[in-house]
Structures are given as structure tokens and as C-alpha cells.
Design a protein around this motif. Structure first.
Motif, mmCIF file in Angstrom:
data_model
loop_
_atom_site.group_PDB
_atom_site.id
_atom_site.type_symbol
_atom_site.label_atom_id
_atom_site.label_comp_id
_atom_site.label_asym_id
_atom_site.label_seq_id
_atom_site.Cartn_x
_atom_site.Cartn_y
_atom_site.Cartn_z
ATOM 1 N N ILE A 1 -14.573 0.747 13.625
ATOM 2 C CA ILE A 1 -13.139 0.473 13.704
ATOM 3 C C ILE A 1 -12.486 1.423 14.706
ATOM 4 N N GLU B 1 -13.042 0.267 18.250
ATOM 5 C CA GLU B 1 -12.139 -0.837 18.594
ATOM 6 C C GLU B 1 -10.713 -0.346 18.817
ATOM 7 N N CYS B 2 -10.264 0.586 17.990
ATOM 8 C CA CYS B 2 -8.874 1.049 18.056
ATOM 9 C C CYS B 2 -8.614 1.942 19.258
ATOM 10 N N ARG C 1 -13.833 -3.922 5.048
ATOM 11 C CA ARG C 1 -13.193 -4.145 6.354
ATOM 12 C C ARG C 1 -11.751 -4.623 6.172
ATOM 13 N N GLY C 2 -11.540 -5.574 5.284
ATOM 14 C CA GLY C 2 -10.185 -6.079 5.042
ATOM 15 C C GLY C 2 -9.263 -5.012 4.484
ATOM 16 N N ASN D 1 -8.408 -2.686 7.329
ATOM 17 C CA ASN D 1 -7.451 -3.354 8.220
ATOM 18 C C ASN D 1 -6.049 -3.349 7.627
ATOM 19 N N GLN D 2 -5.944 -3.555 6.338
ATOM 20 C CA GLN D 2 -4.653 -3.542 5.657
ATOM 21 C C GLN D 2 -3.973 -2.172 5.828
ATOM 22 N N ILE E 1 -4.629 0.116 8.421
ATOM 23 C CA ILE E 1 -4.386 0.535 9.808
ATOM 24 C C ILE E 1 -3.529 -0.442 10.613
ATOM 25 N N GLU E 2 -3.405 -1.705 10.171
ATOM 26 C CA GLU E 2 -2.662 -2.706 10.952
ATOM 27 C C GLU E 2 -1.248 -2.274 11.327
ATOM 28 N N VAL F 1 -1.526 -0.017 14.289
ATOM 29 C CA VAL F 1 -2.013 -0.705 15.490
ATOM 30 C C VAL F 1 -0.894 -1.534 16.104
#
Length: 163
Positions: A91, A94-95, A127-128, A131-132, A134-135, A138
Motif C-alpha cells: 500500500i 502505491e501511495c 485491504r478494505g 483502504n477505509q 487511508i482513503e 489520499v
């Protein structure tokens, strides 16, 4: 398809009850052993899969059924932070394209693993869940358009309520 190996995987939640009912019906007589509530050594067969909801024609083509144990919290933590190929390392790779780098405190990592364990979905939900978390960072960073790398430290206080 003869030389082709097909591997199916899934979370058959509740199939233990079907198998337990089948085993319960097979104990007869005074000397019969009571069915063991511990289902770790339970072998599932075609009839259990059909009772669960698979088509008999499909279930009959599955020659071997292997049961995997649910991951532990320690194993989920290892998936999250275990080296260069861990979920968090991926992650972060990607970030970095968005100018972000995330570091999670050990307590935050354990809380994420505990949330995945409580959901009963194992590593799939990690992963979900990440994502919840860090979104918002981002999206905020993408709107700002800055190219310098910003380190964001995630603590337990930063975690949302997991549903």
C-alpha cells in the motif's frame, strides 16, 4: 481439461452445522459415542456441499475437499506488517505515487487485525479495512496536488468504527 488442475476456495460459513447434523443422525445404540462439538477434524463430503447449496453435478466434480483453519490475530498482523511484501508495504508503494507514506503504530495494526478477525473474513478484509483508513488522506492529498512525500502516522485514535 484433463491436465488442468482447478482449485476452488471459499468461506463455507455454517457448513459445520450441516456436517454435525449428519454425524448426529449416525450415532445409535447405548455404546455410541456422542458427537464431538469440536469440528476441527471434521471431514466434509459431497453431500455436505450439496446440502450447503452447491449443485450436485458441480459438487460431484470436486474430488478432494481440504479444510483450512481460520487465521489467528497474530497471523493477520504478520500479513499486514511482515516485510517487504507485506500488505502495508504494498500500500505504501502505491501511495508514494500520491506523495504519501503511512506508518501504523503496533496498536493500530493489532486493532485492524482484530477487526478482520471479528468479521470472520480473514485476510480478505484487511485491504478494505486499510483502504477505509487511508482513503480520506489520499483524496485530500490528491486534491492538494503536492509532490513532496508526506508521512502520516496512524494510531488507534485515527481508526474508524469498524462495522
Amino acid at each position: 481439461t484433463t491436465p488442468t488442475l482447478i482449485i476452488l476456495g471459499g468461506a463455507f460459513t455454517g457448513i459445520e452445522r450441516i456436517s454435525a447434523a449428519r454425524r448426529k443422525n449416525h450415532t445409535l445404540g447405548f455404546g455410541a459415542a456422542k458427537s464431538d462439538p469440536d469440528t476441527r477434524n471434521t471431514v466434509f463430503g459431497t453431500d455436505d456441499l450439496v446440502e450447503y447449496g452447491l449443485l450436485r453435478e458441480f459438487a460431484g466434480r470436486i474430488p478432494v475437499v481440504a479444510r483450512l483453519e481460520q487465521l489467528t490475530k497474530v497471523q493477520l498482523v504478520r500479513i499486514l506488517e511482515g516485510g517487504d511484501h507485506s500488505l502495508l508495504a504494498g500500500i505504501n508503494r502505491e501511495c508514494r505515487r500520491h506523495g504519501l507514506s503511512f506508518s501504523f503504530t503496533p496498536a493500530a495494526i493489532r486493532a485492524v487485525a482484530a477487526a478482520a478477525l471479528a468479521r470472520g473474513t480473514g485476510a480478505r478484509s484487511l485491504r478494505g479495512t486499510i483502504n477505509q483508513i487511508i482513503e480520506p488522506h489520499v483524496f485530500r492529498r490528491a486534491r492538494a496536488g503536492s509532490r513532496t512525500v508526506k508521512e502520516i502516522r496512524i494510531t488507534v485514535r485515527d481508526l474508524p468504527e469498524f462495522n
